[in-house]
Design a protein around this motif. Structure first.
Motif, PDB file in Angstrom:
ATOM      1  N   THR A 112       0.832  -1.203   0.000  1.00  0.00           N
ATOM      2  CA  THR A 112       0.000   0.000   0.000  1.00  0.00           C
ATOM      3  C   THR A 112       0.865   1.252   0.000  1.00  0.00           C
ATOM      4  OG1 THR A 112      -1.815  -1.121   1.153  1.00  0.00           O
ATOM      5  CG2 THR A 112      -1.755   1.284   1.288  1.00  0.00           C
ATOM      6  N   ASN A 147      -6.233   1.468  -4.077  1.00  0.00           N
ATOM      7  CA  ASN A 147      -7.229   1.225  -3.031  1.00  0.00           C
ATOM      8  C   ASN A 147      -7.527  -0.262  -2.891  1.00  0.00           C
ATOM      9  OD1 ASN A 147      -7.456   3.971  -2.606  1.00  0.00           O
ATOM     10  ND2 ASN A 147      -9.288   4.202  -3.851  1.00  0.00           N
ATOM     11  N   ASN A 148      -7.598  -0.976  -4.018  1.00  0.00           N
ATOM     12  CA  ASN A 148      -7.893  -2.407  -3.976  1.00  0.00           C
ATOM     13  C   ASN A 148      -6.797  -3.194  -3.263  1.00  0.00           C
ATOM     14  OD1 ASN A 148     -10.348  -2.150  -5.295  1.00  0.00           O
ATOM     15  ND2 ASN A 148      -9.483  -2.461  -7.330  1.00  0.00           N
ATOM     16  N   TYR A 154      -7.682  -2.731   0.319  1.00  0.00           N
ATOM     17  CA  TYR A 154      -8.882  -3.478   0.704  1.00  0.00           C
ATOM     18  C   TYR A 154      -8.594  -4.974   0.852  1.00  0.00           C
ATOM     19  CZ  TYR A 154     -11.297   0.715  -1.038  1.00  0.00           C
ATOM     20  OH  TYR A 154     -11.704   2.003  -1.267  1.00  0.00           O
ATOM     21  N   LEU A 158      -7.265  -4.432   4.770  1.00  0.00           N
ATOM     22  CA  LEU A 158      -8.581  -4.354   5.402  1.00  0.00           C
ATOM     23  C   LEU A 158      -9.207  -5.732   5.603  1.00  0.00           C
ATOM     24  CD1 LEU A 158     -10.927  -2.588   6.424  1.00  0.00           C
ATOM     25  CD2 LEU A 158     -11.779  -2.514   4.071  1.00  0.00           C
ATOM     26  N   LYS A 171     -17.644   4.043   6.312  1.00  0.00           N
ATOM     27  CA  LYS A 171     -16.608   3.213   5.689  1.00  0.00           C
ATOM     28  C   LYS A 171     -15.227   3.846   5.793  1.00  0.00           C
ATOM     29  CE  LYS A 171     -16.858   4.638   0.783  1.00  0.00           C
ATOM     30  NZ  LYS A 171     -17.061   4.155  -0.605  1.00  0.00           N
ATOM     31  N   TYR A 199     -11.824   2.298   7.470  1.00  0.00           N
ATOM     32  CA  TYR A 199     -10.543   2.222   6.747  1.00  0.00           C
ATOM     33  C   TYR A 199      -9.411   2.842   7.574  1.00  0.00           C
ATOM     34  CZ  TYR A 199     -13.434   1.494   2.516  1.00  0.00           C
ATOM     35  OH  TYR A 199     -14.323   1.026   1.581  1.00  0.00           O
ATOM     36  N   ASN A 252     -10.732   7.977   1.137  1.00  0.00           N
ATOM     37  CA  ASN A 252      -9.932   6.842   0.718  1.00  0.00           C
ATOM     38  C   ASN A 252      -8.460   7.161   0.947  1.00  0.00           C
ATOM     39  OD1 ASN A 252     -11.608   4.650  -0.330  1.00  0.00           O
ATOM     40  ND2 ASN A 252     -12.284   6.102  -1.896  1.00  0.00           N
TER      41      ASN A 252
END
Length: 388
Positions: A27, A41-42, A45, A49, A94, A98, A362
């Motif tokens: 990340t 972002n994926n 996630y 996450l 959300k 995060y 985000n």
């Protein structure tokens, strides 16, 4: 055998811990490679996450050892979420999850000594300097652009616009310099700062200078409390300033940097304050608020270009106060451990006066340059307690 890896797993490390550690590093590194924001972002996630949420249902949740700053951070997130909820309820929930995940994973990995923070600092310094030089090489050598044309790679890199490039450069370089061995820090640190000044001039941005000043002011404070280092450190600092000024002037980089002209920051701050006064003084104007006023000449105001003004306008004064309280608590906690990572907090606290929009969002530049160093300091405070 000397290891340069910033990560060392204990023999009994759970696979979820390894999964999250890999995800966290990817990340952070995704900030420096040509990936879209959605792809970056994926990564977060799927690799941070998801295992974090799974770990909360297992015995691994006992390993989330959080430190002194966590209650203050949770308070900030709670206030931002409450004031964002009435306009953006889904985002308020959300994004809070995060951020808490990001913070908890970092703090826990540091407290468990899985991440070596000094080695991570040195790696990120090398990566950020190399990233900046690579973009300059592409722009001026491969693309053969003249000095007057500002390098801008925002379409190719998540943080490829010149302001963000220099923020990453300054933030991780000042942390890396302070993580260097004492015998290397004065000379190598001075060379790196000179290089930063030249790179920043070529990117034609002044935000990084604010970051250097922020880190420099904290360094002066530290030196002032250690009389034995005042003379040597003062001489080196003065030499860097003089040599840097001569170098930039000789290369005509000052004119290049100033060629962009007025950035309208003071006008932006006045507009932000004026529009806040027309909104609810407690809750602000709302998370998705769009400015009514325009700059001189009719240019629209996209956002206040300061995380402090943004918090005041979008999420009210209590959110702003909570952020300032977290930063102050970090300063107090850091005075006992003297972490190199607080120099990143000092730098980002300064340059985010000139840029930045939302923390509750985000993954963005405030996560990398402000939340990451704060979370690492939090883990270090927890580690300090367990070592007593």
């Amino acid at each position: 055998m000397l290891s340069i890896s910033p990560v060392k797993f204990p023999e009994d490390a759970h696979f979820l811990t390894k999964w999250m550690t890999l995800g966290l590093l990817l990340t952070i590194v995704s900030s420096f490679i040509p990936l879209s924001s959605k792809f970056g972002n994926n990564i977060f996630y799927l690799l941070v996450l998801l295992p974090f949420l799974i770990s909360l249902t297992t015995g691994e949740r006992a390993n989330y050892r959080l430190g002194t700053l966590t209650p203050w951070f949770i308070g900030l997130i709670a206030l931002m979420s409450v004031f964002a909820f009435h306009t953006e309820p889904l985002k308020a929930i959300k994004y809070a999850i995060y951020l808490i995940c990001f913070w908890s994973v970092i703090s826990s990995l540091v407290a468990r000594q899985i991440i070596n923070t000094d080695k991570l600092a040195l790696w990120l310094m090398v990566i950020s300097v190399s990233f900046s030089l690579l973009l300059l090489f592409i722009h001026f050598v491969i693309n053969a652009e003249p000095l007057s044309i500002r390098p801008n790679f925002w379409e190719s890199f998540r943080f490829g616009n010149p302001i963000h490039v220099c923020m990453l450069l300054v933030c991780f370089s000042v942390i890396g310099i302070m993580a260097l061995p004492n015998r290397l820090r004065p000379v190598l640190g001075g060379i790196i700062i000179l290089l930063i000044l030249v790179i920043q001039s070529l990117f034609q941005t002044r935000s990084g200078i604010a970051g250097l000043l922020g880190a420099g002011l904290f360094l002066i404070l530290v030196i002032a409390t250690n009389k034995g280092s005042i003379g040597k450190s003062g001489f080196i600092a003065a030499a860097v300033v003089v040599i840097g000024g001569v170098l930039i002037n000789h290369m005509n980089l000052f004119d290049v940097m100033m060629a962009r002209g007025e950035s309208h920051r003071l006008e932006l701050y006045k507009i932000a304050w004026s529009e806040y006064q027309n909104c609810n003084w407690l809750t602000g104007c709302g998370y998705g608020y769009e400015f009514i006023s325009t700059l001189k000449g009719g240019a629209p105001v996209v956002h206040p270009h300061s995380i402090y003004s943004s918090l005041l306008v979008y999420l009210g004064p209590l959110s702003l106060i909570a952020l300032l309280a977290l930063q102050l608590r970090a300063f107090i906690a850091n005075w006992k451990i003297m972490s190199p990572w607080f120099y990143g907090v000092a730098a980002s606290s300064a340059f985010f006066m000139l840029d930045g929009k939302n923390i509750l969002d985000n993954l963005n530049i405030t996560w990398i340059c402000l939340i990451l160093p704060l979370a690492i300091i939090d883990g270090q405070t927890r580690l300090k307690k367990t070592e007593k």
